[in-house]
Design a protein around this motif. Structure first.
Motif, short mmCIF file in Angstrom:
data_model
loop_
_atom_site.label_atom_id
_atom_site.label_comp_id
_atom_site.label_asym_id
_atom_site.label_seq_id
_atom_site.Cartn_x
_atom_site.Cartn_y
_atom_site.Cartn_z
N THR A 1 5.21 -8.97 -4.67
CA THR A 1 6.30 -8.48 -6.05
C THR A 1 5.65 -9.13 -7.19
N ASN A 2 4.46 -9.95 -7.10
CA ASN A 2 3.87 -10.50 -8.68
C ASN A 2 2.89 -9.47 -9.09
N TRP B 1 2.73 -2.23 -13.90
CA TRP B 1 4.07 -2.75 -14.15
C TRP B 1 4.02 -3.89 -15.10
N TRP C 1 7.03 -4.82 -17.99
CA TRP C 1 8.50 -5.25 -17.87
C TRP C 1 8.25 -6.98 -17.79
N PRO C 2 7.57 -7.45 -17.02
CA PRO C 2 7.24 -8.76 -17.42
C PRO C 2 6.98 -9.48 -18.56
N ARG D 1 9.96 -9.40 -20.90
CA ARG D 1 10.75 -10.55 -20.64
C ARG D 1 10.30 -11.82 -21.27
N TRP E 1 6.01 -15.90 -14.96
CA TRP E 1 6.29 -14.88 -15.64
C TRP E 1 6.03 -13.31 -14.96
N ASP F 1 6.40 -12.32 -11.68
CA ASP F 1 7.03 -11.74 -10.71
C ASP F 1 7.93 -10.59 -11.18
N LEU F 2 8.29 -9.53 -10.35
CA LEU F 2 9.04 -8.37 -10.85
C LEU F 2 10.31 -8.60 -9.78
N GLY F 3 10.69 -9.52 -9.02
CA GLY F 3 11.80 -9.40 -8.35
C GLY F 3 11.69 -8.63 -6.93
N ARG G 1 18.36 -8.25 -9.32
CA ARG G 1 17.05 -9.26 -9.21
C ARG G 1 15.81 -8.41 -9.43
N ALA H 1 13.24 -6.17 -11.65
CA ALA H 1 12.72 -5.65 -12.80
C ALA H 1 13.15 -4.38 -13.24
#
Length: 319
Positions: free
Chosen positions: A83-84, A96, A99-100, A103, A131, A133-135, A194, A196
Motif C-alpha cells: 500500500t506504499n 497514485w 494523493w500522498p 497530503r 508520506w 502510504d495510501l492506507g 483510512r 487515500a
C-alpha cells in the motif's frame, strides 16, 4: 463547452464504439454536478460495456494511447498487497503519487514538485514510510482482508494474516467452478476512512460457463471515463487472463458495469478530440510464461500485439 460539432456516429462492430458512445452520452446529456474534488462532472448513473476476450483480444483503446504496461505494473502491485507508492515510483508509475503528494503539501507546507517528491520517496525509506502510504487500499483488501478473533471477554484482536481473497478465488475456480461466489471485494466499510481513496473498481465477480470459459463482471461504483476507465478495462481483462491460465480455462467475456459514470468538466478538450476519432485497431495479448501462482507474474510475461493507437490525449487528474 458546446458539443454541437461532435459527429453522431452509428455503432458498427468494433467494440470501442461502446466506449465512445458512452462518452458522448455523458458529455451531451449527463447530469452536471458538483463532486468531491470541486472540479465538477457530467454524470450518468448505470452503464454497461461488454468485450469478448476470445483469441487473445484485449480492450485497449485505439482512439488514444493507453499505457498498458503502466496499467499492468499497477495491477501486479495490487496483487502484492503493498500500500506504499515507493515500489510504483521506483518503476516510474505515478498513478497514485498525487494523493500522498497532496497530503504532504498540505501538512508540511512544502510546495515540492511532483518529480522531486517521487524521487525522494524512492531514495528515502523513512520519508516513504511517513508520506508514501495510501492506507488499506485495493491490494490490502484483496490479499489480506482483516479478520478479528476473540481475545478475552469483550475483546478482539486482529489475526496476523487476513483473508487472501485472490488465493481463495483461484481454489474456488479450480475445485468448484459452478459456484456463484467467485468474488473479490474491495469495499471494506470498516476501513474506508483510512484509505487515500476508497475503491472505485470495487467488485470483481467471475463465472465459468459450461464450455470452460471464464468471464468477469466488474462493478465500478465511481468511474472517470476519460482517464480511469481505459486502465480499469485493461486491468480486469488482464486479471481474467491470468486467472484463466492458472485454472486451465479459456478467457470468456468481460462485462463492465458503472455506477456514477462521469466526465470531469475540465476534460472537455480531450473529450472533443477523442469523439472526433474513429477506432483503428484491435490489440491482442499473449501470456508467454505460466508461473506457479497467480502472484508470480512479471511485466515481462505479457506481450501485446497489433496495438497501433492514435496520438496520446492528456487531461488533469482530479484529486
Amino acid at each position: 463547452m458546446a458539443t454541437a460539432s461532435i459527429p453522431s456516429v452509428p455503432a458498427p462492430d468494433h467494440w470501442e464504439w461502446q466506449y465512445l458512445n458512452l462518452m458522448r452520452r455523458i458529455w451531451e446529456s449527463g447530469d452536471e454536478r458538483i463532486d468531491r474534488t470541486g472540479v465538477g462532472t457530467r454524470s450518468v448513473f448505470g452503464a454497461e460495456l461488454r468485450f469478448d476476450l476470445a483469441g487473445g483480444a484485449m480492450p485497449l483503446l485505439s482512439t488514444k494511447r493507453v499505457y498498458w504496461k503502466t496499467a499492468a505494473r499497477e495491477f501486479l502491485w495490487f496483487l502484492t498487497g503493498d500500500t506504499n507508492i515507493r515500489e510504483l515510483c521506483r518503476q516510474g508509475v505515478e498513478i497514485w503519487t498525487d494523493w500522498p503528494l497532496d497530503r504532504y503539501r498540505r501538512e508540511s507546507g512544502d510546495p515540492i514538485e511532483r518529480a522531486d517528491f517521487s524521487k525522494r520517496i524512492v531514495e528515502d525509506a523513512a520519508f516513504a514510510a511517513q508520506w508514501g502510504d495510501l492506507g488499506p487500499v485495493y491490494g490490502k483488501q484483496w490479499v489480506d482482508w482483516p479478520v478479528y478473533e476473540p481475545a478475552g471477554e469483550g475483546l478482539f484482536r486482529q489475526r496476523a494474516q487476513g483473508v487472501n481473497q485472490v488465493a481463495d478465488l483461484v481454489q474456488s475456480l479450480r475445485h468448484n467452478p459452478g459456484s456463484r461466489r467467485h468474488i473479490v471485494e474491495g469495499w471494506n466499510v470498516a476501513e474506508l476512512d483510512r484509505m487515500a481513496l476508497p475503491p472505485c473498481h470495487k467488485t470483481y465477480q467471475f463465472h465459468v460457463s459450461a464450455g470452460n470459459r471464464l468471464s468477469c463482471l466488474l462493478y465500478q461504483r465511481s468511474c472517470d471515463v476519460a482517464l480511469g476507465l481505459p486502465f480499469n478495462l485493461f486491468g480486469a481483462a488482464l486479471f481474467t487472463r491470468m486467472l484463466a491460465q492458472q485454472c486451465d480455462l479459456e478467457p470468456g467475456e468481460l462485462v463492465w458495469m458503472g455506477g456514477d459514470t462521469h466526465l470531469y468538466l475540465n476534460h472537455g478538450e480531450l473529450v472533443e478530440a477523442q469523439l472526433a476519432r474513429v477506432p483503428s485497431c484491435t490489440a491482442t495479448m499473449e501470456i508467454v510464461r505460466r508461473p506457479d501462482s497467480v502472484f508470480g507474474y512479471r511485466i515481462e510475461d505479457f506481450e501485446v500485439s497489433g496495438y497501433a493507437p492514435q496520438a496520446h490525449l492528456s487531461a488533469p487528474v482530479a484529486v
